[in-house]
Design a protein around this motif. Structure first.
Motif, PDB file in Angstrom:
ATOM      1  N   PRO A 257     -48.215 -20.772 110.559  1.00 44.07           N
ATOM      2  CA  PRO A 257     -46.886 -20.347 111.022  1.00 44.07           C
ATOM      3  C   PRO A 257     -47.039 -19.322 112.146  1.00 44.07           C
ATOM      4  CG  PRO A 257     -47.045 -20.253 108.625  1.00 44.07           C
ATOM      5  CD  PRO A 257     -48.428 -20.480 109.127  1.00 44.07           C
ATOM      6  N   GLN A 258     -46.288 -19.476 113.202  1.00 41.80           N
ATOM      7  CA  GLN A 258     -46.416 -18.597 114.353  1.00 41.80           C
ATOM      8  C   GLN A 258     -45.318 -17.535 114.358  1.00 41.80           C
ATOM      9  OE1 GLN A 258     -49.150 -18.794 116.593  1.00 41.80           O
ATOM     10  NE2 GLN A 258     -49.798 -20.083 114.868  1.00 41.80           N
ATOM     11  N   GLU A 259     -45.534 -16.508 115.152  1.00 37.85           N
ATOM     12  CA  GLU A 259     -44.595 -15.398 115.238  1.00 37.85           C
ATOM     13  C   GLU A 259     -43.376 -15.745 116.087  1.00 37.85           C
ATOM     14  OE1 GLU A 259     -44.494 -12.046 113.855  1.00 37.85           O
ATOM     15  OE2 GLU A 259     -45.646 -13.384 112.579  1.00 37.85           O
ATOM     16  N   PRO A 260     -42.193 -15.357 115.657  1.00 41.51           N
ATOM     17  CA  PRO A 260     -41.024 -15.475 116.532  1.00 41.51           C
ATOM     18  C   PRO A 260     -41.133 -14.459 117.661  1.00 41.51           C
ATOM     19  CG  PRO A 260     -40.459 -14.230 114.563  1.00 41.51           C
ATOM     20  CD  PRO A 260     -41.868 -14.727 114.362  1.00 41.51           C
ATOM     21  N   THR A 261     -40.368 -14.654 118.705  1.00 43.09           N
ATOM     22  CA  THR A 261     -40.365 -13.689 119.800  1.00 43.09           C
ATOM     23  C   THR A 261     -39.895 -12.335 119.287  1.00 43.09           C
ATOM     24  OG1 THR A 261     -39.879 -15.435 121.394  1.00 43.09           O
ATOM     25  CG2 THR A 261     -39.431 -13.163 122.081  1.00 43.09           C
ATOM     26  N   PRO A 262     -40.684 -11.266 119.486  1.00 47.70           N
ATOM     27  CA  PRO A 262     -40.269  -9.946 118.983  1.00 47.70           C
ATOM     28  C   PRO A 262     -38.990  -9.474 119.651  1.00 47.70           C
ATOM     29  CG  PRO A 262     -42.595  -9.964 119.601  1.00 47.70           C
ATOM     30  CD  PRO A 262     -42.012 -11.226 120.130  1.00 47.70           C
ATOM     31  N   VAL A 263     -38.107  -8.865 118.862  1.00 51.33           N
ATOM     32  CA  VAL A 263     -36.833  -8.388 119.401  1.00 51.33           C
ATOM     33  C   VAL A 263     -36.547  -6.939 119.025  1.00 51.33           C
ATOM     34  CG1 VAL A 263     -35.795 -10.688 119.445  1.00 51.33           C
ATOM     35  CG2 VAL A 263     -35.562  -9.268 117.396  1.00 51.33           C
ATOM     36  N   ALA A 264     -37.382  -6.334 118.193  1.00 54.07           N
ATOM     37  CA  ALA A 264     -37.094  -4.966 117.750  1.00 54.07           C
ATOM     38  C   ALA A 264     -38.387  -4.212 117.500  1.00 54.07           C
ATOM     39  CB  ALA A 264     -36.249  -4.975 116.475  1.00 54.07           C
ATOM     40  N   MET A 265     -38.477  -3.003 118.028  1.00 52.58           N
ATOM     41  CA  MET A 265     -39.634  -2.167 117.717  1.00 52.58           C
ATOM     42  C   MET A 265     -39.531  -1.713 116.262  1.00 52.58           C
ATOM     43  SD  MET A 265     -38.870   1.447 119.627  1.00 52.58           S
ATOM     44  CE  MET A 265     -37.587   2.579 119.069  1.00 52.58           C
ATOM     45  N   ARG A 266     -40.678  -1.541 115.646  1.00 53.08           N
ATOM     46  CA  ARG A 266     -40.722  -1.160 114.238  1.00 53.08           C
ATOM     47  C   ARG A 266     -41.556   0.096 114.065  1.00 53.08           C
ATOM     48  NH1 ARG A 266     -42.678  -6.978 113.940  1.00 53.08           N
ATOM     49  NH2 ARG A 266     -42.112  -6.707 116.128  1.00 53.08           N
ATOM     50  N   GLN A 267     -41.229   0.849 113.054  1.00 57.14           N
ATOM     51  CA  GLN A 267     -41.959   2.082 112.741  1.00 57.14           C
ATOM     52  C   GLN A 267     -42.212   2.142 111.242  1.00 57.14           C
ATOM     53  OE1 GLN A 267     -39.015   4.818 114.318  1.00 57.14           O
ATOM     54  NE2 GLN A 267     -40.262   5.197 116.141  1.00 57.14           N
ATOM     55  N   VAL A 268     -43.416   2.581 110.880  1.00 59.72           N
ATOM     56  CA  VAL A 268     -43.753   2.775 109.467  1.00 59.72           C
ATOM     57  C   VAL A 268     -44.385   4.150 109.308  1.00 59.72           C
ATOM     58  CG1 VAL A 268     -44.057   0.323 108.989  1.00 59.72           C
ATOM     59  CG2 VAL A 268     -46.011   1.670 109.717  1.00 59.72           C
ATOM     60  N   THR A 269     -44.086   4.794 108.202  1.00 61.61           N
ATOM     61  CA  THR A 269     -44.661   6.105 107.911  1.00 61.61           C
ATOM     62  C   THR A 269     -45.312   6.055 106.536  1.00 61.61           C
ATOM     63  OG1 THR A 269     -42.955   7.225 109.201  1.00 61.61           O
ATOM     64  CG2 THR A 269     -44.202   8.566 107.625  1.00 61.61           C
ATOM     65  N   VAL A 435     -49.884  -7.655 132.909  1.00 65.51           N
ATOM     66  CA  VAL A 435     -49.988  -7.779 131.449  1.00 65.51           C
ATOM     67  C   VAL A 435     -49.481  -6.515 130.759  1.00 65.51           C
ATOM     68  CG1 VAL A 435     -51.838  -9.488 131.492  1.00 65.51           C
ATOM     69  CG2 VAL A 435     -52.428  -7.042 131.411  1.00 65.51           C
ATOM     70  N   ALA A 436     -49.653  -5.365 131.407  1.00 70.79           N
ATOM     71  CA  ALA A 436     -49.101  -4.133 130.841  1.00 70.79           C
ATOM     72  C   ALA A 436     -47.579  -4.208 130.795  1.00 70.79           C
ATOM     73  CB  ALA A 436     -49.554  -2.927 131.657  1.00 70.79           C
ATOM     74  N   ARG A 437     -46.985  -4.714 131.869  1.00 72.39           N
ATOM     75  CA  ARG A 437     -45.522  -4.832 131.928  1.00 72.39           C
ATOM     76  C   ARG A 437     -45.022  -5.847 130.900  1.00 72.39           C
ATOM     77  NH1 ARG A 437     -45.173  -6.992 136.582  1.00 72.39           N
ATOM     78  NH2 ARG A 437     -45.089  -5.074 137.798  1.00 72.39           N
ATOM     79  N   ALA A 438     -45.734  -6.941 130.747  1.00 71.85           N
ATOM     80  CA  ALA A 438     -45.270  -8.011 129.869  1.00 71.85           C
ATOM     81  C   ALA A 438     -45.469  -7.698 128.393  1.00 71.85           C
ATOM     82  CB  ALA A 438     -45.997  -9.314 130.216  1.00 71.85           C
ATOM     83  N   TYR A 439     -46.564  -7.033 128.050  1.00 72.31           N
ATOM     84  CA  TYR A 439     -46.926  -6.937 126.637  1.00 72.31           C
ATOM     85  C   TYR A 439     -46.900  -5.529 126.046  1.00 72.31           C
ATOM     86  CZ  TYR A 439     -48.248 -11.750 127.401  1.00 72.31           C
ATOM     87  OH  TYR A 439     -48.203 -13.084 127.712  1.00 72.31           O
ATOM     88  N   LEU A 440     -46.979  -4.489 126.861  1.00 73.98           N
ATOM     89  CA  LEU A 440     -46.882  -3.139 126.304  1.00 73.98           C
ATOM     90  C   LEU A 440     -45.431  -2.691 126.312  1.00 73.98           C
ATOM     91  CD1 LEU A 440     -50.082  -1.305 127.556  1.00 73.98           C
ATOM     92  CD2 LEU A 440     -49.762  -2.987 125.719  1.00 73.98           C
ATOM     93  N   ASP A 441     -44.621  -3.505 125.693  1.00 74.01           N
ATOM     94  CA  ASP A 441     -43.188  -3.285 125.557  1.00 74.01           C
ATOM     95  C   ASP A 441     -42.930  -2.848 124.121  1.00 74.01           C
ATOM     96  OD1 ASP A 441     -40.430  -3.560 125.143  1.00 74.01           O
ATOM     97  OD2 ASP A 441     -40.274  -5.235 126.549  1.00 74.01           O
ATOM     98  N   ARG A 442     -42.163  -1.803 123.927  1.00 72.72           N
ATOM     99  CA  ARG A 442     -41.959  -1.259 122.584  1.00 72.72           C
ATOM    100  C   ARG A 442     -41.393  -2.289 121.610  1.00 72.72           C
ATOM    101  NH1 ARG A 442     -41.502   4.316 121.958  1.00 72.72           N
ATOM    102  NH2 ARG A 442     -41.265   3.809 119.742  1.00 72.72           N
ATOM    103  N   VAL A 443     -40.618  -3.253 122.091  1.00 72.62           N
ATOM    104  CA  VAL A 443     -40.063  -4.247 121.163  1.00 72.62           C
ATOM    105  C   VAL A 443     -41.144  -5.169 120.616  1.00 72.62           C
ATOM    106  CG1 VAL A 443     -37.810  -4.212 122.287  1.00 72.62           C
ATOM    107  CG2 VAL A 443     -39.464  -5.963 122.931  1.00 72.62           C
ATOM    108  N   ARG A 444     -42.306  -5.165 121.215  1.00 76.66           N
ATOM    109  CA  ARG A 444     -43.422  -5.974 120.727  1.00 76.66           C
ATOM    110  C   ARG A 444     -44.352  -5.169 119.823  1.00 76.66           C
ATOM    111  NH1 ARG A 444     -43.946 -10.732 123.478  1.00 76.66           N
ATOM    112  NH2 ARG A 444     -46.045 -10.955 122.592  1.00 76.66           N
TER     113      ARG A 444
END
Length: 462
Positions: A257-269, A435-444
């Motif tokens: 199973p593959q990942e859906p397109t990320p749409v939200a940044m996530r945080q865990v503590t 690649v920095a612009r495309a993939y170092l996006d907080r929603v990913r």
């Protein structure tokens, strides 16, 4: 030495083996310092064989890789690939428990094994004249493993103790588990290689045997031999030993199973009273070498070096040296994977520095790189060091074997490995910026915070 101590020692060595593969994180290859002729052929039963001659010492490294890892497990049976790795040392009808290891030790050799998300490997380092011996043993346990409740259930307890040692007693590892689980919403990379404890506790002999019969076959394996041998010698021995094993006809494609397109940044503590120093970890969902397009993976390798390599990386210079917000900071890229993988950044705040301030500074470094790109000096230094590290690493037979084994079990080829230096040389500044612009996006991304305790919530007064 007791079984538990022997297994724990093997575990520590296995972790080192995995680390060598994963820290580099990417395909590496031969450079121009020493000519290496790599032979690659396939036996009639489907076993792929790679031979990398190295005549400097009369020693060989024999490494058998199976194209199966934790991401190939059935839901609800996490940890099964790693559990079977342990059980592969339990012996066969021809070679009862302990004989293989005893012979290797008596001959002055070394052995070990490792499991990852996409592959499982077994290796021996031995005098060249003993290559046939270890090939015979390894071929025997490819099809002749004998498992009983008497040897399976105690080993499950050993794995549970390993879980305690590696995960339960390590706040950093526990946070890493949670970050992976949050990053992968749908893909099995989100479960830990060692497994979730409640599922490990239920693994049994039938689970292990079914997994073994389904995945351990010559046509689902890659044999890599490096050292004082010729391709002709290895081919003759491989046909004599492994060539006698029948292929498994129903090896299925590795469709996860593959990942859906990320749409939200996530945080865990994660809070743990044992934490001596808080830390911040972030993972981005990015292409691997197997899933890239147009040189993205090579550019991500260069980007990780520019952002995060030791004291020369942008993150270290900005957060540690210039702004004095952190005691350490860096970045990494785990390019060797069959599916979408991770690009990571991390920082450890100095006393009195909060996560908000530290994270804002980390984000500014990335935003500035995306906005202004990288300098010619940074680019040249990163590419030079990546290629130089690969050349220097050729002095280690095991590292050579790992390069090719990891590549061929995660969708790449021998040609890809050999061409890697040239592809790194071809990376330009605009590609790194892209690649920095495309993939170092907080929603990913998923950002994890490791703390000693959570802030107390004050109760409202009526």
């Amino acid at each position: 030495m007791t079984l538990l101590r022997t297994t724990l020692l093997r575990t520590r060595l296995r972790l080192l083996a995995i680390l060598i593969v994963l820290v580099s994180g990417s395909l590496v290859a031969v450079g121009s310092a020493r000519a290496v002729e790599v032979a690659h052929f396939t036996l009639a039963n489907g076993l792929e064989v790679v031979v990398v001659p190295d005549r400097r010492t009369p020693v060989v490294t024999h490494m058998l890789w199976y194209k199966v890892g934790s991401a190939d497990e059935e839901p609800g049976k996490s940890g099964l690939a790693h559990f079977l790795e342990h059980l592969m040392f339990k012996g066969t009808a021809k070679n009862p428990f302990g004989r293989f290891s005893q012979v290797v030790a008596t001959l002055g050799g070394q052995e070990n094994a490792f499991t990852s998300t996409d592959y499982t490997g077994y290796f021996q380092r031995i005098a060249r004249e003993q290559l046939e011996t270890v090939m015979t043993f390894e071929a025997d346990r490819m099809s002749g493993l004998v498992l009983t409740d008497a040897n399976v259930l105690p080993e499950r307890d050993v794995v549970l103790e390993e879980y305690n040692m590696r995960v339960a007693n390590s706040p950093e590892a526990r946070l890493g588990e949670q970050i992976s689980a949050a990053l992968y919403l749908n893909h099995p990379y989100g479960r830990p290689v060692i497994g979730w404890r409640p599922e490990i506790e239920k693994l049994n002999r039938e689970d292990a045997l079914a997994f073994y019969k389904r995945h351990y076959a010559p046509n689902n394996a890659v044999l890599v031999v490096t050292g004082d041998v010729s391709p002709e010698e290895v081919k003759a021995l491989a046909e004599k030993t492994y060539g006698k094993i029948d292929k498994v006809v129903d090896i299925k494609p590795r469709l996860r199973p593959q990942e859906p397109t990320p749409v939200a940044m996530r945080q865990v503590t994660l809070a743990d009273s044992r934490v001596a120093q808080p830390s911040l970890q972030r993972s981005y969902l990015v292409p691997s070498y197997a899933r890239q397009q147009n040189g993205e993976a090579e550019a991500l390798d260069v980007l990780a070096r520019i952002l995060g390599h030791s004291s020369t990386g942008r993150l270290y210079r900005a957060l540690v040296v210039d702004q004095k917000l952190a005691s350490s900071a860096g970045a990494w890229y785990q390019g060797t994977a069959l599916d979408l993988t991770r690009f990571g950044a991390y920082a450890t705040p100095l006393p009195g520095i909060g996560f908000a301030e530290l994270e804002a500074a980390l984000d500014r470094v990335i935003v500035d790189l995306v906005k202004d790109g990288v300098t010619a000096e940074e680019l040249d230094r990163a590419k030079t060091r990546l290629i130089a590290d690969a050349v220097y690493a050729q002095d280690n037979q095991s590292t050579l074997a790992r390069w090719y084994g990891a590549a061929l079990t995660t969708g790449s080829t021998v040609a890809d490995v050999l061409a890697w230096p040239d592809r790194i040389r071809a990376v330009d500044a605009e590609r790194v910026r892209a690649v920095a612009r495309a993939y170092l996006d907080r929603v990913r991304s998923v950002t994890g915070y490791l703390v000693k305790e959570l802030p107390k919530v004050e109760e409202k007064r009526s």
